[in-house]
Motif scaffolding. Structure first.
Motif, short mmCIF file in Angstrom:
data_model
loop_
_atom_site.label_atom_id
_atom_site.label_comp_id
_atom_site.label_asym_id
_atom_site.label_seq_id
_atom_site.Cartn_x
_atom_site.Cartn_y
_atom_site.Cartn_z
N ILE A 21 0.60 -1.09 -0.03
CA ILE A 21 0.02 0.11 -0.29
C ILE A 21 0.86 1.15 0.05
CG2 ILE A 21 -1.71 1.17 1.35
CD1 ILE A 21 -2.75 -1.51 2.53
N ALA A 22 1.98 1.30 0.77
CA ALA A 22 2.91 2.40 0.94
C ALA A 22 3.52 2.74 -0.35
CB ALA A 22 3.78 2.28 2.04
N THR A 23 3.94 1.57 -1.00
CA THR A 23 4.59 1.79 -2.33
C THR A 23 3.52 2.38 -3.52
OG1 THR A 23 6.15 -0.12 -1.94
CG2 THR A 23 5.95 0.56 -4.12
N ALA A 24 2.64 1.90 -3.34
CA ALA A 24 1.50 2.04 -4.41
C ALA A 24 1.09 4.01 -4.20
CB ALA A 24 0.30 1.56 -4.48
N TYR A 25 1.05 4.23 -2.71
CA TYR A 25 0.45 5.69 -2.48
C TYR A 25 1.85 6.46 -2.65
CZ TYR A 25 -1.71 9.34 0.00
OH TYR A 25 -2.22 10.52 0.03
N GLY A 26 2.81 5.85 -2.31
CA GLY A 26 4.13 6.79 -2.43
C GLY A 26 4.43 7.35 -1.02
N VAL A 27 4.21 6.66 0.27
CA VAL A 27 4.85 6.90 1.46
C VAL A 27 5.62 5.95 1.88
CG1 VAL A 27 2.67 8.64 1.87
CG2 VAL A 27 2.65 6.12 2.55
N THR A 28 5.73 5.85 3.23
CA THR A 28 6.68 4.80 4.10
C THR A 28 5.59 3.69 4.57
OG1 THR A 28 6.74 5.90 5.98
CG2 THR A 28 8.40 6.33 4.46
N PRO A 43 -5.06 10.84 6.36
CA PRO A 43 -5.23 11.91 5.36
C PRO A 43 -6.68 11.55 4.59
CG PRO A 43 -2.91 11.37 5.48
CD PRO A 43 -3.69 10.46 6.00
N LEU A 44 -7.19 12.48 4.02
CA LEU A 44 -8.27 12.66 2.93
C LEU A 44 -7.90 12.31 1.84
CD1 LEU A 44 -11.33 13.03 2.82
CD2 LEU A 44 -11.03 15.33 2.50
N ASN A 45 -6.71 12.84 1.43
CA ASN A 45 -5.98 12.57 0.18
C ASN A 45 -5.90 10.67 0.01
OD1 ASN A 45 -5.84 14.97 -0.58
ND2 ASN A 45 -3.81 15.33 -0.37
N PHE A 46 -5.14 10.18 1.21
CA PHE A 46 -5.00 8.73 0.92
C PHE A 46 -6.41 8.11 1.25
CE2 PHE A 46 -4.91 4.93 3.59
CZ PHE A 46 -4.05 4.09 2.71
N LEU A 47 -7.28 8.59 1.96
CA LEU A 47 -8.86 7.91 1.87
C LEU A 47 -9.35 7.77 0.54
CD1 LEU A 47 -10.90 6.40 3.70
CD2 LEU A 47 -11.62 8.77 3.96
N ALA A 48 -9.36 9.10 -0.21
CA ALA A 48 -9.79 9.10 -1.60
C ALA A 48 -9.06 8.11 -2.38
CB ALA A 48 -9.79 10.67 -2.18
N TRP A 49 -7.64 8.23 -2.35
CA TRP A 49 -6.94 7.38 -3.31
C TRP A 49 -7.23 5.93 -3.04
CZ3 TRP A 49 -3.33 3.57 -1.67
CH2 TRP A 49 -2.64 2.90 -2.70
N TYR A 50 -7.51 5.60 -1.81
CA TYR A 50 -7.62 4.09 -1.40
C TYR A 50 -9.06 3.63 -2.03
CZ TYR A 50 -7.30 -0.17 1.04
OH TYR A 50 -7.08 -1.52 1.38
N ILE A 51 -10.10 4.61 -1.84
CA ILE A 51 -11.26 4.19 -2.24
C ILE A 51 -11.44 4.10 -3.68
CG2 ILE A 51 -13.66 5.08 -2.80
CD1 ILE A 51 -13.29 6.20 0.19
#
Length: 99
Positions: A21-28, A43-51
């Protein structure tokens, strides 16, 4: 059940690792672990991306405190509305057979 808990359980069911998940989203992976543990706000950005990356998630169920399952139910198949005249014709045909 809180949103981060629902997403954490969903990702476990899918067999996703925090590293994936971290690699796909670009965080650790540590950031994802903090989101999934509730120690840091998700973060809302992460939540939106995940959905967006998981189209089977039901957004309404995710925010419903009573709802445990966040996977959307399959939509029912469209069924053609019955024409009244067709029903009448079928009834007449059945009655004619009986006579």
């Amino acid at each position: 059940m809180k949103i981060y808990q629902k997403i954490r359980e969903y990702s476990k069911e899918k067999g996703e690792t925090m590293k994936e998940i971290a690699t796909a989203y670009g965080v650790t992976p540590q950031s994802i672990q903090l989101y999934f543990s509730g120690k840091n706000a998700m973060p809302l950005n992460f939540l939106a991306w995940y959905i967006e990356t998981h189209p089977d998630l039901d957004l309404y169920a995710l925010f419903d405190k009573k709802q445990q399952n966040i996977v959307a139910e399959p939509k029912p198949t469209y069924q053609k509305k019955v024409n009244k005249q067709d029903v009448i014709d079928k009834i007449v045909a059945i009655l004619e057979k009986e006579l």
